[in-house]
Write a protein that holds these residues in place. Structure first.
Motif, PDB file in Angstrom:
ATOM      1  N   MET A 124       0.832  -1.198   0.000  1.00 47.63           N
ATOM      2  CA  MET A 124       0.000   0.000   0.000  1.00 47.63           C
ATOM      3  C   MET A 124       0.871   1.254   0.000  1.00 47.63           C
ATOM      4  O   MET A 124       0.629   2.202  -0.761  1.00 47.63           O
ATOM      5  N   THR A 125       1.903   1.241   0.825  1.00 46.55           N
ATOM      6  CA  THR A 125       2.785   2.402   0.935  1.00 46.55           C
ATOM      7  C   THR A 125       3.509   2.691  -0.368  1.00 46.55           C
ATOM      8  O   THR A 125       3.587   3.834  -0.828  1.00 46.55           O
ATOM      9  N   ALA A 126       4.064   1.639  -0.964  1.00 46.34           N
ATOM     10  CA  ALA A 126       4.882   1.825  -2.159  1.00 46.34           C
ATOM     11  C   ALA A 126       4.081   2.288  -3.364  1.00 46.34           C
ATOM     12  O   ALA A 126       4.607   2.970  -4.244  1.00 46.34           O
ATOM     13  N   THR A 127       2.795   1.911  -3.404  1.00 43.16           N
ATOM     14  CA  THR A 127       1.997   2.228  -4.595  1.00 43.16           C
ATOM     15  C   THR A 127       1.072   3.420  -4.419  1.00 43.16           C
ATOM     16  O   THR A 127       0.534   3.918  -5.408  1.00 43.16           O
TER      17      THR A 127
ATOM     18  N   SER B 157       1.637   5.669   5.930  1.00 39.96           N
ATOM     19  CA  SER B 157       1.793   4.220   5.788  1.00 39.96           C
ATOM     20  C   SER B 157       3.231   3.790   6.025  1.00 39.96           C
ATOM     21  O   SER B 157       3.483   2.722   6.587  1.00 39.96           O
ATOM     22  N   ILE B 158       4.186   4.632   5.576  1.00 42.75           N
ATOM     23  CA  ILE B 158       5.592   4.317   5.846  1.00 42.75           C
ATOM     24  C   ILE B 158       5.827   4.260   7.356  1.00 42.75           C
ATOM     25  O   ILE B 158       6.450   3.332   7.877  1.00 42.75           O
ATOM     26  N   GLY B 159       5.316   5.275   8.041  1.00 45.89           N
ATOM     27  CA  GLY B 159       5.443   5.269   9.501  1.00 45.89           C
ATOM     28  C   GLY B 159       4.799   4.039  10.115  1.00 45.89           C
ATOM     29  O   GLY B 159       5.364   3.411  11.029  1.00 45.89           O
TER      30      GLY B 159
ATOM     31  N   ALA C  28      -0.607  15.198  -3.949  1.00 48.05           N
ATOM     32  CA  ALA C  28      -0.437  15.717  -2.590  1.00 48.05           C
ATOM     33  C   ALA C  28      -1.134  14.843  -1.559  1.00 48.05           C
ATOM     34  O   ALA C  28      -0.575  14.532  -0.501  1.00 48.05           O
ATOM     35  N   SER C  29      -2.377  14.443  -1.848  1.00 50.38           N
ATOM     36  CA  SER C  29      -3.124  13.600  -0.913  1.00 50.38           C
ATOM     37  C   SER C  29      -2.428  12.259  -0.707  1.00 50.38           C
ATOM     38  O   SER C  29      -2.335  11.746   0.411  1.00 50.38           O
ATOM     39  N   SER C  30      -1.944  11.685  -1.797  1.00 49.10           N
ATOM     40  CA  SER C  30      -1.305  10.372  -1.698  1.00 49.10           C
ATOM     41  C   SER C  30       0.043  10.449  -0.992  1.00 49.10           C
ATOM     42  O   SER C  30       0.458   9.489  -0.349  1.00 49.10           O
ATOM     43  N   VAL C  31       0.728  11.582  -1.094  1.00 51.37           N
ATOM     44  CA  VAL C  31       2.005  11.737  -0.399  1.00 51.37           C
ATOM     45  C   VAL C  31       1.795  11.661   1.111  1.00 51.37           C
ATOM     46  O   VAL C  31       2.531  10.972   1.832  1.00 51.37           O
ATOM     47  N   VAL C  32       0.766  12.350   1.603  1.00 51.60           N
ATOM     48  CA  VAL C  32       0.473  12.303   3.034  1.00 51.60           C
ATOM     49  C   VAL C  32       0.111  10.885   3.460  1.00 51.60           C
ATOM     50  O   VAL C  32       0.601  10.367   4.476  1.00 51.60           O
ATOM     51  N   ALA C  33      -0.762  10.235   2.666  1.00 47.58           N
ATOM     52  CA  ALA C  33      -1.158   8.862   2.986  1.00 47.58           C
ATOM     53  C   ALA C  33       0.038   7.915   2.919  1.00 47.58           C
ATOM     54  O   ALA C  33       0.180   7.008   3.755  1.00 47.58           O
ATOM     55  N   MET C  34       0.912   8.131   1.927  1.00 47.68           N
ATOM     56  CA  MET C  34       2.071   7.256   1.771  1.00 47.68           C
ATOM     57  C   MET C  34       3.001   7.355   2.981  1.00 47.68           C
ATOM     58  O   MET C  34       3.424   6.329   3.531  1.00 47.68           O
TER      59      MET C  34
ATOM     60  N   GLY D  12      -4.618   1.827  -3.692  1.00 47.30           N
ATOM     61  CA  GLY D  12      -5.436   2.610  -4.608  1.00 47.30           C
ATOM     62  C   GLY D  12      -6.669   3.170  -3.943  1.00 47.30           C
ATOM     63  O   GLY D  12      -7.002   4.352  -4.100  1.00 47.30           O
ATOM     64  N   LEU D  13      -7.356   2.343  -3.169  1.00 45.48           N
ATOM     65  CA  LEU D  13      -8.583   2.801  -2.512  1.00 45.48           C
ATOM     66  C   LEU D  13      -8.280   3.880  -1.485  1.00 45.48           C
ATOM     67  O   LEU D  13      -9.005   4.876  -1.379  1.00 45.48           O
ATOM     68  N   THR D  14      -7.212   3.699  -0.721  1.00 47.19           N
ATOM     69  CA  THR D  14      -6.850   4.677   0.307  1.00 47.19           C
ATOM     70  C   THR D  14      -6.560   6.041  -0.298  1.00 47.19           C
ATOM     71  O   THR D  14      -7.008   7.080   0.215  1.00 47.19           O
ATOM     72  N   ALA D  15      -5.802   6.051  -1.396  1.00 45.49           N
ATOM     73  CA  ALA D  15      -5.427   7.320  -2.018  1.00 45.49           C
ATOM     74  C   ALA D  15      -6.584   7.929  -2.802  1.00 45.49           C
ATOM     75  O   ALA D  15      -6.859   9.127  -2.714  1.00 45.49           O
ATOM     76  N   LEU D  16      -7.289   7.095  -3.563  1.00 46.02           N
ATOM     77  CA  LEU D  16      -8.249   7.611  -4.538  1.00 46.02           C
ATOM     78  C   LEU D  16      -9.544   8.103  -3.910  1.00 46.02           C
ATOM     79  O   LEU D  16     -10.145   9.070  -4.390  1.00 46.02           O
TER      80      LEU D  16
END
Length: 562
Positions: free
Chosen positions: A70-73, A416-418, A407-413, A126-130
């Motif tokens: 999830m994090t990587a994508t 997720s990394i954390g 921008a939204s996916s960067v925050v989510a990513m 995909g679902l988390t970001a989109l």
């Protein structure tokens, strides 16, 4: 259709409240599926690991595999949403998730199950970001708080019902494999609802996909997460293997940064986003929250089952405490933010509560009264509900529509990394502490004659599998429960400094009143107002008509209502 060569701009009709709610139904179903993928399995994991002859490392990797994928994508999905049909991308993510669920349901071994969880993670990413991106494309930041209550409700429902469903399914004739089937009908329903109700402008323009940058980002992040997960167990933290993995991972990420900054025409992660103070600080805070939230709370289900002797169903009921607080604060803060346009004080207050809740959970052990544990969980939930959605909102308020997905996916990513780092590192700490405490206590039991030679021999030949507490002799069961309870409390203490760092980041974010337009005005952005973080009087939203044709630096762009 407007001629693309003219660059003329016509207008599209904004979605009504009824249309937004109809489309939101499908989006929330998709979000429910994404959240359910983790929560429904949480209480089943001890049974899964025992059935497939796994160990604590396997337990951790069933969780980490999904988080890692999830994090990587996530940034890739986010960037694609800026280029292609958002509806098609959400539906594609649902299909990928469903395929992964089917593989997991029939997994014959831990290796296959972990691989299936990777496939699930691709869809969940995909679902988390989109979902966040699509909602932001339909609703202005000022009005978004009105709908954040629905998101909070879905989060709460998935978090509460997931462990309960998982516990009931595990205790039923279906067994743990049924946990991977439960999301499939919901995913299918979400697919159909979105097909009928979601109608957004689809960007049509020349696209240059950053394959090199995406590959380097995924490889670099994955290698570092693998190192965090395996170091201390499969090899030493300070060793040649560790050095090689870290060096290669850092090198790949450095290469990705160079590609994103110098080579890619359409970078997956536009580095210019980090010039915005709010985006940079919110991203840093997201990493710390990920460590504190995922890293510690993912092991609460294990705590209730292994340290408190609960069934999966009862362990699921305990999650109501945290989720109840999360639901309440998410709805209340969302409504107030919509009315006032001010959000920072809720972020700060939320982080203070998170620090208090995590710190209090750091005091628990196997003998802490359950009511007290429930209160501590509720405090943590109140803080998380006021923090998670509003961090994303603060970033979305500061970026142009064209950068919304990235921008939204960067925050989510980064969150997720954390989370991935937290789950991996704290899982290693948990396994080490439980093993050390158990061995120390075992010596005392042997000295007292409470452990027979046969029992001691069987323990010495153990492969590190998570034991079935009910099958252990009473003295050994009590020893294991005590060791696991104390180790769980220690995990929360480790998480406290990360929550404090998140609060520091939030304190330095400069509040910008929520705008009442879908997009940031070009003049404000070009003048550097948004990047500076100064308050802006956003222009009123002008309702468009059918088509929007906007010129970009790379040539004309056409958005057609689908």
């Amino acid at each position: 259709m407007t001629d693309r060569s003219t660059g003329a701009q016509a207008e599209t009709r904004p979605m009504t409240h009824k249309e937004i709610l109809e489309a939101l139904t499908g989006l929330l179903l998709a979000m429910f599926v994404a959240m359910l993928s983790s929560t429904v399995v949480s209480n089943a994991l001890p049974r899964i690991v025992a059935d497939l002859h796994g160990d604590q490392t396997g337990y951790t990797w069933v969780v980490v595999a999904t988080l890692l994928a999830m994090t990587a994508t996530t940034p890739i999905w986010g960037k694609l949403s800026d280029l292609f049909s958002k509806k098609l991308l959400v539906q594609s993510a649902l299909v990928i998730y469903s395929v992964g669920s089917l593989i997991a349901a029939f997994a014959p071994s831990m290796g296959v199950l972990i691989g299936a969880r990777v496939v699930q993670g691709l869809g969940v990413g995909g679902l988390t970001a989109l979902v966040q991106v699509v909602i932001a494309s339909m609703v202005t930041p000022r009005e978004r708080g009105r709908y954040s209550g629905y998101i909070g409700a879905v989060f709460a429902t998935a978090t509460v019902s997931g462990p309960l469903l998982g516990g009931l399914i595990v205790d039923s004739p279906l067994g743990w494999r049924g946990c991977f089937f439960v999301g499939l009908p919901i995913a299918a329903l979400a697919f159909v609802v979105l097909q009928k109700t979601l109608h957004l402008p689809t960007v049509k323009r020349a696209v240059k996909i950053d394959y090199l940058g995406a590959t380097l980002i995924m490889a670099g992040i994955s290698l570092l997460l693998v190192w965090v997960s395996l170091a201390g167990t499969d090899f030493a933290w300070v060793s040649g293997t560790s050095g090689a993995i870290v060096a290669l991972g850092v090198g790949l990420i450095a290469g990705a940064i160079w590609v994103e900054a110098r080579v890619a025409a359409e970078p997956v992660i536009p580095l210019r986003l980090f010039r915005d103070r709010t985006t940079a600080l919110a991203t840093a805070a997201s990493v710390m929250i990920g460590v504190a939230m995922f890293g510690a709370t993912v092991y609460l289900s294990q705590y209730f089952q292994l340290a408190r002797g609960m069934s999966p169903t009862r362990a699921g009921l305990m999650s109501i405490c945290m989720v109840g607080g999360l639901l309440l604060s998410s709805i209340v803060t969302g409504r107030i933010i919509t009315q006032t346009g001010r959000w920072k004080k809720w972020l700060v207050g939320g982080m203070v509560l998170v620090i208090a809740g995590v710190g209090l959970l750091g005091t628990i052990d196997a003998d802490t009264p359950l009511a007290v544990v429930g209160v501590f969980m509720a405090i943590t939930g109140l803080g998380l509900g006021a923090t998670m959605q509003n961090l994303v909102l603060s970033v979305q308020n500061n970026v142009k529509q064209a950068d919304l997905g990235a921008a939204s996916s960067v925050v989510a990513m980064f969150r997720s990394i954390g989370g991935s780092v937290g789950v991996s590192a704290l899982g290693a700490v948990l396994a080490h502490q439980v093993t050390a405490s158990f061995k120390d206590g075992l010596g005392a039991l042997v000295a007292k004659g409470q452990v027979t030679p046969d029992q001691l021999a069987s323990l010495q030949h153990s492969t590190g599998d998570i034991p079935d507490i009910s099958s252990l002799p009473a003295p050994l069961a009590a020893l294991y429960e005590s060791a696991f309870g104390a180790a769980t409390g220690h995990l929360f203490l480790i998480a406290v400094p990360f929550a404090v760092l998140a609060l520091v980041c939030v304190l330095f974010i400069k509040e910008v009143p929520l705008r009442t337009t879908i997009d940031v005005s070009e003049s404000a952005t070009e003048a550097g107002v948004v990047a500076s973080g100064e308050p802006v009087d956003w222009p009123a939203f002008e309702a468009p008509d059918e088509h929007v044709v906007a010129a970009s630096g790379d040539g004309p762009r056409e958005e057609v209502l689908r």
